[in-house]
Design an enzyme around this catalytic site. Structure first.
Site, PDB file in Angstrom:
ATOM      1  N   ASP A 111       0.794  -1.236   0.000  1.00  0.00           N
ATOM      2  CA  ASP A 111       0.000   0.000   0.000  1.00  0.00           C
ATOM      3  C   ASP A 111       0.827   1.288   0.000  1.00  0.00           C
ATOM      4  O   ASP A 111       0.308   2.350  -0.280  1.00  0.00           O
ATOM      5  CB  ASP A 111      -0.966   0.028   1.196  1.00  0.00           C
ATOM      6  CG  ASP A 111      -0.240   0.035   2.525  1.00  0.00           C
ATOM      7  OD1 ASP A 111       0.991  -0.089   2.525  1.00  0.00           O
ATOM      8  OD2 ASP A 111      -0.912   0.166   3.561  1.00  0.00           O
ATOM      9  N   ARG A 138      -4.400   4.869   6.801  1.00  0.00           N
ATOM     10  CA  ARG A 138      -4.736   4.663   5.385  1.00  0.00           C
ATOM     11  C   ARG A 138      -5.934   5.490   4.978  1.00  0.00           C
ATOM     12  O   ARG A 138      -6.533   6.195   5.776  1.00  0.00           O
ATOM     13  CB  ARG A 138      -5.037   3.167   5.193  1.00  0.00           C
ATOM     14  CG  ARG A 138      -3.844   2.258   5.412  1.00  0.00           C
ATOM     15  CD  ARG A 138      -3.227   1.926   4.105  1.00  0.00           C
ATOM     16  NE  ARG A 138      -4.289   1.492   3.207  1.00  0.00           N
ATOM     17  CZ  ARG A 138      -4.700   0.240   3.067  1.00  0.00           C
ATOM     18  NH1 ARG A 138      -4.134  -0.713   3.748  1.00  0.00           N
ATOM     19  NH2 ARG A 138      -5.679  -0.065   2.226  1.00  0.00           N
ATOM     20  N   TYR A 184       1.219  -3.624  11.140  1.00  0.00           N
ATOM     21  CA  TYR A 184       2.195  -4.646  10.741  1.00  0.00           C
ATOM     22  C   TYR A 184       2.886  -5.177  11.981  1.00  0.00           C
ATOM     23  O   TYR A 184       3.489  -4.405  12.741  1.00  0.00           O
ATOM     24  CB  TYR A 184       3.308  -4.019   9.908  1.00  0.00           C
ATOM     25  CG  TYR A 184       3.036  -3.845   8.442  1.00  0.00           C
ATOM     26  CD1 TYR A 184       2.773  -4.948   7.636  1.00  0.00           C
ATOM     27  CD2 TYR A 184       3.091  -2.593   7.845  1.00  0.00           C
ATOM     28  CE1 TYR A 184       2.559  -4.788   6.269  1.00  0.00           C
ATOM     29  CE2 TYR A 184       2.886  -2.428   6.486  1.00  0.00           C
ATOM     30  CZ  TYR A 184       2.624  -3.528   5.712  1.00  0.00           C
ATOM     31  OH  TYR A 184       2.418  -3.373   4.368  1.00  0.00           O
ATOM     32  N   PRO A 218       7.790  -6.351   4.564  1.00  0.00           N
ATOM     33  CA  PRO A 218       6.937  -5.267   4.053  1.00  0.00           C
ATOM     34  C   PRO A 218       7.099  -3.951   4.801  1.00  0.00           C
ATOM     35  O   PRO A 218       6.526  -2.946   4.391  1.00  0.00           O
ATOM     36  CB  PRO A 218       5.525  -5.820   4.274  1.00  0.00           C
ATOM     37  CG  PRO A 218       5.639  -6.732   5.437  1.00  0.00           C
ATOM     38  CD  PRO A 218       7.026  -7.294   5.407  1.00  0.00           C
TER      39      PRO A 218
HETATM   40  P1  FAD Z   1       2.730  -9.693  -7.418  1.00  0.00           P
HETATM   41  O1  FAD Z   1       1.981  -8.521  -6.979  1.00  0.00           O
HETATM   42  O2  FAD Z   1       2.852 -10.863  -6.523  1.00  0.00           O
HETATM   43  O3  FAD Z   1       2.058 -10.139  -8.786  1.00  0.00           O
HETATM   44  C1  FAD Z   1       2.337 -11.374  -9.385  1.00  0.00           C
HETATM   45  C2  FAD Z   1       1.195 -11.716 -10.319  1.00  0.00           C
HETATM   46  O4  FAD Z   1       1.577 -12.875 -11.065  1.00  0.00           O
HETATM   47  C3  FAD Z   1      -0.084 -12.058  -9.591  1.00  0.00           C
HETATM   48  O5  FAD Z   1      -1.165 -11.365 -10.153  1.00  0.00           O
HETATM   49  C4  FAD Z   1      -0.224 -13.572  -9.779  1.00  0.00           C
HETATM   50  O6  FAD Z   1      -1.582 -13.992  -9.869  1.00  0.00           O
HETATM   51  C5  FAD Z   1       0.499 -13.779 -11.082  1.00  0.00           C
HETATM   52  N1  FAD Z   1       1.084 -15.115 -11.241  1.00  0.00           N
HETATM   53  C6  FAD Z   1       1.745 -15.835 -10.326  1.00  0.00           C
HETATM   54  N2  FAD Z   1       2.156 -16.988 -10.866  1.00  0.00           N
HETATM   55  C7  FAD Z   1       1.737 -16.984 -12.142  1.00  0.00           C
HETATM   56  C8  FAD Z   1       1.845 -17.904 -13.217  1.00  0.00           C
HETATM   57  N3  FAD Z   1       2.476 -19.075 -13.091  1.00  0.00           N
HETATM   58  N4  FAD Z   1       1.286 -17.577 -14.392  1.00  0.00           N
HETATM   59  C9  FAD Z   1       0.626 -16.397 -14.553  1.00  0.00           C
HETATM   60  N5  FAD Z   1       0.494 -15.490 -13.568  1.00  0.00           N
HETATM   61  C10 FAD Z   1       1.047 -15.792 -12.389  1.00  0.00           C
HETATM   62  N6  FAD Z   1       3.756  -5.798   0.466  1.00  0.00           N
HETATM   63  C11 FAD Z   1       3.703  -4.813   1.349  1.00  0.00           C
HETATM   64  O7  FAD Z   1       4.446  -3.829   1.182  1.00  0.00           O
HETATM   65  N7  FAD Z   1       2.845  -4.867   2.403  1.00  0.00           N
HETATM   66  C12 FAD Z   1       2.014  -5.937   2.603  1.00  0.00           C
HETATM   67  O8  FAD Z   1       1.266  -5.993   3.566  1.00  0.00           O
HETATM   68  C13 FAD Z   1       2.038  -6.974   1.699  1.00  0.00           C
HETATM   69  N8  FAD Z   1       1.238  -8.016   1.837  1.00  0.00           N
HETATM   70  C14 FAD Z   1       1.250  -8.996   0.930  1.00  0.00           C
HETATM   71  C15 FAD Z   1       0.400 -10.072   1.085  1.00  0.00           C
HETATM   72  C16 FAD Z   1       0.382 -11.076   0.144  1.00  0.00           C
HETATM   73  C17 FAD Z   1      -0.567 -12.225   0.329  1.00  0.00           C
HETATM   74  C18 FAD Z   1       1.257 -11.026  -0.961  1.00  0.00           C
HETATM   75  C19 FAD Z   1       1.246 -12.118  -2.010  1.00  0.00           C
HETATM   76  C20 FAD Z   1       2.118  -9.961  -1.105  1.00  0.00           C
HETATM   77  C21 FAD Z   1       2.126  -8.946  -0.165  1.00  0.00           C
HETATM   78  N9  FAD Z   1       2.984  -7.864  -0.283  1.00  0.00           N
HETATM   79  C22 FAD Z   1       2.942  -6.873   0.619  1.00  0.00           C
HETATM   80  C23 FAD Z   1       3.988  -7.794  -1.344  1.00  0.00           C
HETATM   81  C24 FAD Z   1       3.574  -6.929  -2.491  1.00  0.00           C
HETATM   82  O9  FAD Z   1       2.252  -7.218  -2.816  1.00  0.00           O
HETATM   83  C25 FAD Z   1       4.542  -7.228  -3.622  1.00  0.00           C
HETATM   84  O10 FAD Z   1       5.843  -6.836  -3.214  1.00  0.00           O
HETATM   85  C26 FAD Z   1       4.210  -6.546  -4.908  1.00  0.00           C
HETATM   86  O11 FAD Z   1       2.893  -6.782  -5.274  1.00  0.00           O
HETATM   87  C27 FAD Z   1       5.157  -7.056  -5.983  1.00  0.00           C
HETATM   88  O12 FAD Z   1       4.623  -6.882  -7.239  1.00  0.00           O
HETATM   89  P2  FAD Z   1       4.849  -7.968  -8.389  1.00  0.00           P
HETATM   90  O13 FAD Z   1       4.093  -7.454  -9.553  1.00  0.00           O
HETATM   91  O14 FAD Z   1       6.291  -8.244  -8.538  1.00  0.00           O
HETATM   92  O15 FAD Z   1       4.221  -9.317  -7.851  1.00  0.00           O
END
Ligand code: FAD
Length: 666
Positions: A50, A273, A281, A356
């Site tokens: 966030d 927020r 956290y 996080p």
């Molecule tokens: P992600 O946001 O993880 O996006 C990855 C995407 O790839 C997802 O949409 C997923 O569905 C898709 N995907 C995965 N595997 C496949 C596949 N094989 N084929 C096709 N698509 C696929 N960060 C914070 O700062 N504070 C928090 O409280 C926090 N809580 C979190 C809670 C959870 C449950 C998760 C999973 C993450 C959390 N994070 C938090 C981390 C934060 O969300 C990530 O650092 C950030 O979203 C990273 O972005 P990204 O696009 O690299 O990955």
């Protein structure tokens, strides 16, 4: 199983989280044929990351949607530090600014990831026909390494499967409180995405041949596994309990960002927020990499709340409304490689994971693909050389390593027990914690990013270090290497993002933050700090510079397709320092305000560092550290990072810079 016809695209993105959406946004702005697939049937609607750093907001502004974020988000201005006194009762011990004053035109804000994704999706719709293909699982990846350097080849073959609704619906945490995959009752206008649009392809497979691919598929990245790349780092994972609630409390700083260290019950980070929500956290426990010590599935919102109540005692804390919660397990690791053949890349959580609490995950992930997207866009369009792609790993892997090192330092200080007195060596010094917090703020803003020497950054240093200490060859020309003249602009740093101050438009006197003109549209920019144009000598220097640029064989013409406007690959923007009223726009060489038969002169290219009628003086030259009389010239990359600095006479050096990077079009 029915197999659809094979298809082709320029770029395939796996994963539509923040990293994937940023990559798709660049593809849309550069106008290349991209596809983006995600295994999940819907976007996320609340929870997860966030925090948005000021650099991320600058980037959003360059794409035109920072205003939406600023309007909806909570703006964080102050951090309060709470520590135990000699009796063990928590007390407010310090207040520090959340964002270091003056470093950006934006300050840190918070808004949940689902809304950020919404803004990306709307922007994609506005600028392209790229749609997220949800419920799509990649199953097989083949790379023809022998064709990697063939610019026209499609060396990547990916087999995908279109999932049915059951397969595309993620499993929940096992309670009736949403964990981020269902809709928040506080979120707006996501209705379209609630129901997955059926494309009639469920159960079919398809082979996509693509020139480039980016794996943005999160911490458990399928793409990373196919490449046989690994995450390196700590074997220990931490479990973080995260609660998004509307708190009912008598704690006085609940609308401030707070770091609270209790005497014996642990620590908590409070993030106020939007919509009266507050995020809590808490680092709950450590587990080893096999996940043995704590059963994450046993953690409930009640357990997280109880931990928060213990830390915040004697203040009361309860809630009636919980928007989202998670028990989120994460280690501190970096991928061993970010790219295969400079054809398949990894970005975001797929190559770096960390705690996080510093609010970095989403920001650094988006900034990975912000670094990469325009490079792929320009290469696919035949405007830039493939060699620029090598700078992705050299620039971003180092950032990921810095991030993990930062997280390490900060984790120990955040999660440790406060020292009872100076003799308590096992405890954490709260003075040290405050110092780390203040110093960490610069890193956390995203503005400390300082890319090393490469063909895109003409600064001293001649190793093509890939971020892991290995020199992989000539991404910079070490013979007679081009080096920009840093001393001409003390505060415009080679390798760092071009800073922004208020200037006035020469044609209509309107004040603008100059950064608002550095749009993310794939163009390089030549920023001409033209100096004092009332001085005859300086005027001649500028006009002479204009004449060199206007020559038919100048770099400007050589690297621009002849059918395109002269500013379509390299845009020239001027900021002079003479009094606005003593300069006439149309007296400047035409190259600085190009003419179009249908639209007339371009009035949005020449600016002045002068006082405005209503909004004061931006003192841009002073802030840039540039001499007001003689000025200088700066090359800004399409992502606003400074590539070169020199004088108005250094046309050959500018030509050399672009000759290394761009492909002649005539
Ligand atoms: P992600 O946001 O993880 O996006 C990855 C995407 O790839 C997802 O949409 C997923 O569905 C898709 N995907 C995965 N595997 C496949 C596949 N094989 N084929 C096709 N698509 C696929 N960060 C914070 O700062 N504070 C928090 O409280 C926090 N809580 C979190 C809670 C959870 C449950 C998760 C999973 C993450 C959390 N994070 C938090 C981390 C934060 O969300 C990530 O650092 C950030 O979203 C990273 O972005 P990204 O696009 O690299 O990955």
């Amino acid at each position: 199983m029915l197999q659809l016809e094979d298809s082709k695209c320029d770029l395939l993105i796996t994963g539509a989280g923040p990293a994937g959406l940023m990559a798709a946004t660049w593809a849309a702005r550069c106008g290349i044929h991209a596809r983006i697939v995600d295994k999940r049937g819907t976007k996320i609607f609340n929870g997860q990351a966030d925090g948005l750093q000021c650099r991320s907001l600058e980037i959003f502004d360059s794409f035109g949607f920072a205003d939406r974020v600023c309007k909806e988000s909570n703006h964080m201005l102050e951090i309060c530090l709470w520590n135990p006194d000699e009796t063990g009762r928590i007390r407010r011990t310090d207040r520090i600014p959340d964002t270091i004053p003056g470093i950006s035109r934006f300050q840190q804000v918070v808004l949940h990831q689902g809304r950020i994704e919404r803004f990306f999706l709307d922007s994609l719709k506005e600028y392209s026909d790229i749609e997220i293909e949800r419920g799509v699982l990649p199953e097989q990846l083949e790379i023809d390494h022998s064709k990697a350097e063939d610019e026209r080849a499609y060396p990547i073959k990916v087999k995908i499967r279109h999932l049915d609704d059951d397969e595309a619906t993620p499993v929940q945490n096992g309670t009736n409180v949403p964990d981020g995959l269902f809709r928040s009752s506080l979120a707006k206008d996501d209705t379209d995405d609630l129901i997955r649009k059926s494309r009639g392809k469920e159960g079919t497979t398809e082979v996509i041949r693509t020139k480039y691919m980016i794996g943005c598929d999160g911490a458990h990245s399928w793409t990373r596994r196919q490449l046989d790349f690994h995450m390196q780092g700590e074997q220990t994972d931490f479990i973080w309990g995260v609660l998004d609630i509307i708190p009912i409390t008598n704690f006085p700083d609940i609308r401030m960002r707070c770091a609270i260290h209790s005497a014996e019950s642990g620590s908590i980070m409070i993030i106020p927020r939007e919509n009266r929500l507050v995020r809590f956290y808490i680092q709950l426990n450590e587990v080893n990499s096999a996940g043995q010590q704590v059963d994450r599935s046993k953690i409930t919102p009640e357990i997280i709340l109880k931990a928060a109540q213990r830390i915040m005692s004697p203040y009361k804390l309860t809630y009636d409304y919980c928007d989202w919660w998670t028990a989120y397990q994460i280690g501190q690791r970096v991928g061993n490689s970010f790219s295969c053949d400079d054809r398949v890349f990894l970005a975001g959580d797929a190559v770096h994971t960390h705690s996080p609490k510093a609010g970095q995950g989403m920001n650094v992930s988006m900034q990975d693909t912000y670094n990469l997207g325009w490079k792929i866009g320009l290469v696919v369009k035949g405007l830039a050389k493939r060699s620029i792609l090598r700078t992705y790993q050299s620039e971003r892997r180092r950032i990921a390593q810095d991030l993990i090192a930062f997280d390490h330092r900060f984790s120990r200080l955040f999660s440790g027990r406060p020292a009872k007195d100076a003799a308590d060596e096992a405890g954490i010094s709260m003075a040290e914690f405050k110092d780390a917090f203040e110093k960490g703020n610069m890193f956390a803003s995203g503005l400390a990013v300082d890319y090393g020497a490469s063909i895109l950054v003409a600064k001293p240093g001649d190793s093509a270090d890939q971020g892991d200490g290995t020199d992989v060859g000539p991404i910079i020309n070490s013979i007679d290497k081009l080096v920009g003249k840093q001393d001409l602009a003390g505060n415009i740093k080679l390798g760092m993002r071009f800073p922004s101050y208020q200037v006035l438009n020469q044609s209509d006197a309107r004040p603008w933050h100059f950064g608002q003109y550095l749009k993310s549209d794939g163009r390089f920019r030549l920023i001409v700090l033209a100096g004092n144009l009332k001085d005859g000598k300086q005027w001649k220097r500028l006009q002479g510079f204009g004449e060199s640029l206007a020559k038919p064989d100048s770099f400007l013409h050589r690297f621009t397709p002849s059918a395109k406007p002269v500013d379509s690959v390299i845009e020239i923007l001027v900021i002079h320092s003479a009094p606005r009223k003593q300069v006439e726009l149309l007296d400047l060489h035409e190259i600085f305000h190009p003419f179009d038969e249908k639209r007339g002169w371009d009035y949005e290219k020449v600016f002045v560092d002068d006082v405005s009628y209503h909004e004061g003086h931006g003192e841009a030259y002073k802030n840039f550290g540039v001499d007001k009389e003689s000025g200088c010239v700066v090359i800004a990359r399409p992502d606003q990072y400074v590539g070169w600095i020199g004088e108005l006479e250094d046309v050959r050096d500018i030509d050399r810079y672009f000759s290394e990077v761009l492909i002649p079009q005539i």
